[in-house]
Design a protein around this motif. Structure first.
Motif, PDB file in Angstrom:
ATOM      1  N   PHE A  46       0.826  -1.205   0.000  1.00 59.92           N
ATOM      2  CA  PHE A  46       0.000   0.000   0.000  1.00 59.92           C
ATOM      3  C   PHE A  46       0.865   1.262   0.000  1.00 59.92           C
ATOM      4  N   SER A  47       1.962   1.242   0.763  1.00 60.77           N
ATOM      5  CA  SER A  47       2.838   2.411   0.811  1.00 60.77           C
ATOM      6  C   SER A  47       3.512   2.659  -0.537  1.00 60.77           C
ATOM      7  N   ALA A  48       3.868   1.570  -1.237  1.00 64.84           N
ATOM      8  CA  ALA A  48       4.492   1.723  -2.553  1.00 64.84           C
ATOM      9  C   ALA A  48       3.550   2.434  -3.515  1.00 64.84           C
ATOM     10  N   LYS A  49       2.253   2.101  -3.456  1.00 69.20           N
ATOM     11  CA  LYS A  49       1.283   2.772  -4.325  1.00 69.20           C
ATOM     12  C   LYS A  49       1.149   4.248  -3.950  1.00 69.20           C
ATOM     13  N   LYS A  50       1.119   4.545  -2.656  1.00 76.40           N
ATOM     14  CA  LYS A  50       1.024   5.935  -2.219  1.00 76.40           C
ATOM     15  C   LYS A  50       2.280   6.715  -2.601  1.00 76.40           C
ATOM     16  N   GLN A  51       3.450   6.063  -2.458  1.00 78.07           N
ATOM     17  CA  GLN A  51       4.703   6.708  -2.816  1.00 78.07           C
ATOM     18  C   GLN A  51       4.750   7.012  -4.317  1.00 78.07           C
ATOM     19  N   ALA A  52       4.317   6.068  -5.128  1.00 75.26           N
ATOM     20  CA  ALA A  52       4.300   6.280  -6.575  1.00 75.26           C
ATOM     21  C   ALA A  52       3.385   7.442  -6.950  1.00 75.26           C
ATOM     22  N   GLY A  53       2.231   7.515  -6.293  1.00 78.99           N
ATOM     23  CA  GLY A  53       1.311   8.613  -6.560  1.00 78.99           C
ATOM     24  C   GLY A  53       1.891   9.956  -6.157  1.00 78.99           C
ATOM     25  N   ALA A  54       2.546   9.996  -5.000  1.00 81.53           N
ATOM     26  CA  ALA A  54       3.154  11.243  -4.533  1.00 81.53           C
ATOM     27  C   ALA A  54       4.274  11.681  -5.475  1.00 81.53           C
ATOM     28  N   THR A  55       5.058  10.726  -5.963  1.00 76.23           N
ATOM     29  CA  THR A  55       6.151  11.051  -6.878  1.00 76.23           C
ATOM     30  C   THR A  55       5.613  11.599  -8.195  1.00 76.23           C
ATOM     31  N   THR A  56       4.566  10.972  -8.711  1.00 81.73           N
ATOM     32  CA  THR A  56       3.959  11.446  -9.960  1.00 81.73           C
ATOM     33  C   THR A  56       3.439  12.867  -9.816  1.00 81.73           C
ATOM     34  N   THR A  57       2.744  13.125  -8.721  1.00 83.64           N
ATOM     35  CA  THR A  57       2.205  14.472  -8.484  1.00 83.64           C
ATOM     36  C   THR A  57       3.319  15.496  -8.366  1.00 83.64           C
ATOM     37  N   LEU A  58       4.385  15.141  -7.638  1.00 82.32           N
ATOM     38  CA  LEU A  58       5.499  16.064  -7.464  1.00 82.32           C
ATOM     39  C   LEU A  58       6.189  16.340  -8.798  1.00 82.32           C
ATOM     40  N   ASN A  59       6.404  15.305  -9.588  1.00 84.26           N
ATOM     41  CA  ASN A  59       7.031  15.490 -10.905  1.00 84.26           C
ATOM     42  C   ASN A  59       6.188  16.408 -11.792  1.00 84.26           C
ATOM     43  N   GLU A  60       4.870  16.242 -11.744  1.00 80.08           N
ATOM     44  CA  GLU A  60       3.982  17.088 -12.544  1.00 80.08           C
ATOM     45  C   GLU A  60       4.044  18.538 -12.086  1.00 80.08           C
ATOM     46  N   ILE A  83      19.960   8.029  -1.559  1.00 78.28           N
ATOM     47  CA  ILE A  83      21.172   7.600  -0.852  1.00 78.28           C
ATOM     48  C   ILE A  83      21.950   6.730  -1.840  1.00 78.28           C
ATOM     49  N   PRO A  84      22.959   7.280  -2.500  1.00 80.21           N
ATOM     50  CA  PRO A  84      23.676   6.548  -3.557  1.00 80.21           C
ATOM     51  C   PRO A  84      24.179   5.182  -3.119  1.00 80.21           C
ATOM     52  N   GLY A  85      24.641   5.068  -1.880  1.00 77.82           N
ATOM     53  CA  GLY A  85      25.177   3.804  -1.400  1.00 77.82           C
ATOM     54  C   GLY A  85      24.143   2.692  -1.314  1.00 77.82           C
ATOM     55  N   PHE A  86      22.850   3.048  -1.361  1.00 78.03           N
ATOM     56  CA  PHE A  86      21.789   2.052  -1.295  1.00 78.03           C
ATOM     57  C   PHE A  86      21.323   1.614  -2.683  1.00 78.03           C
ATOM     58  N   GLY A  87      21.983   2.098  -3.727  1.00 74.95           N
ATOM     59  CA  GLY A  87      21.652   1.667  -5.082  1.00 74.95           C
ATOM     60  C   GLY A  87      20.935   2.733  -5.885  1.00 74.95           C
ATOM     61  N   ALA A  88      20.986   2.565  -7.210  1.00 75.56           N
ATOM     62  CA  ALA A  88      20.415   3.555  -8.116  1.00 75.56           C
ATOM     63  C   ALA A  88      18.897   3.652  -8.009  1.00 75.56           C
ATOM     64  N   ASP A  89      18.251   2.593  -7.516  1.00 74.88           N
ATOM     65  CA  ASP A  89      16.793   2.600  -7.436  1.00 74.88           C
ATOM     66  C   ASP A  89      16.274   3.111  -6.091  1.00 74.88           C
ATOM     67  N   TYR A  90      17.185   3.581  -5.225  1.00 75.90           N
ATOM     68  CA  TYR A  90      16.746   4.104  -3.927  1.00 75.90           C
ATOM     69  C   TYR A  90      16.369   5.576  -4.088  1.00 75.90           C
ATOM     70  N   HIS A  91      15.097   5.868  -4.007  1.00 76.09           N
ATOM     71  CA  HIS A  91      14.639   7.257  -4.030  1.00 76.09           C
ATOM     72  C   HIS A  91      13.235   7.311  -3.440  1.00 76.09           C
ATOM     73  N   PHE A  92      12.989   8.332  -2.638  1.00 74.67           N
ATOM     74  CA  PHE A  92      11.692   8.518  -2.006  1.00 74.67           C
ATOM     75  C   PHE A  92      11.337   9.994  -2.016  1.00 74.67           C
ATOM     76  N   THR A  93      10.051  10.280  -2.139  1.00 76.26           N
ATOM     77  CA  THR A  93       9.615  11.649  -1.910  1.00 76.26           C
ATOM     78  C   THR A  93       9.568  11.903  -0.409  1.00 76.26           C
ATOM     79  N   ILE A  94       9.761  13.156  -0.050  1.00 77.39           N
ATOM     80  CA  ILE A  94       9.687  13.579   1.352  1.00 77.39           C
ATOM     81  C   ILE A  94       8.402  14.367   1.529  1.00 77.39           C
TER      82      ILE A  94
END
Length: 276
Positions: A46-60, A83-94
């Motif tokens: 559920f959090s992944a879906k909310k995070q994806a939605g927040a990222t889309t809105t922020l990008n727009e 956090i680069p040390g956690f890999g290229a796919d590590y990114h979250f909206t704040i």
């Protein structure tokens, strides 16, 4: 052929009690197992879906040039964390705020603390288990590791401060390594190390020690005027894993600021700071 019938043993009251107790333990174990599955997997979904939605809105919002200096709204995303040390796919909206609803989306900004790049303490909380677990591996960060915050206009690069056992020999030890060159201990010659004498890259504190997110950690808010405060980033999460008995704290200091050009990307930033 006749089959011998084995007589059933009643076992008496003691056996019934043991059997009932065993059944209760099995039931309790199943409930705990279901709760663990829910916390580790269902809430992540559920959090992944909310995070994806927040990222889309922020990008727009960013693409349309809305509010380059946005008003902070509870639960609304305003920056991104890498956090680069956690890999290229590590990114979250704040998100703004540390209420439960905001932290279900991703890391949350402590209200009233500094904003990215500002003097003082830009403080962010995040879950360590379940609900996306953005800070699950926070304990793996070492001194000098990069933490990147992206806003609509800039990339801010923070690096983790020296740990407590590195302070004494920092300048001749790890601090002499190239990636650590922009990072000092923040100490003065005062006996107590000065205003930042209690600020380390990693610490474990009790939940009531809210002064870790003060402009100068562990100090009164007026210990230094804003113009003399260092620009810090503080990340907080529960400790140990699967418990909220204590808090794990990571302090980092601002080392670089890169204004975003029209085609600026995170990958290009990593190359420029030697993290690609």
């Amino acid at each position: 052929m006749a089959i011998l019938e084995v007589p059933k043993s009643s076992g008496g009251l003691g056996a019934k009690i043991v059997r009932t107790f065993g059944e209760l333990l099995i039931t309790a174990g199943l409930i705990v197992l279901l709760f663990v599955v829910y916390e580790l997997y269902v809430t992540d979904f559920f959090s992944a879906k909310k995070q994806a939605g927040a990222t889309t809105t922020l990008n727009e919002d960013w693409a349309q040039g809305r509010q380059p200096h946005p008003e902070l709204i509870d639960g609304k995303a305003f920056a991104k964390l890498y956090i680069p040390g956690f890999g290229a796919d590590y990114h979250f909206t704040i998100q703004e705020g540390t209420e439960a609803a905001a932290l279900e989306v991703g890391p949350g900004h402590y209200k009233g603390t500094a904003l990215p790049g500002e003097p003082g303490n830009f403080a962010v909380a995040g879950h360590r288990v379940g609900k996306g677990a953005p800070f699950n591996d926070l304990d793996l960060l070492s001194s000098c590791d990069a933490i990147v915050v992206e806003t609509q206009t800039d990339f801010f690069v923070y690096r983790v401060l020296p740990h407590s056992d590195e302070i004494a020999n920092w300048s001749t030890g790890k601090g002499a390594q190239p990636q650590c060159s922009p990072i000092g201990t923040l100490r003065t010659n005062a006996a107590d190390g000065g205003p930042y004498g209690e600020t380390y890259g990693r610490e474990i504190v009790n939940p009531n020690e809210g002064d870790v997110v003060a402009p100068v950690p562990h100090k009164p808010s007026d210990v230094l005027p804003p113009a003399q405060q260092v620009a810090l980033l503080t990340l907080t999460t529960c400790h140990p894993q699967f418990s909220d008995r204590q808090r794990l704290i990571v302090h980092a200091v601002l080392t670089n600021q890169f204004p975003k050009m029209a085609d600026a990307t995170y990958a290009q930033l990593l190359q420029s700071i030697g993290e690609a």
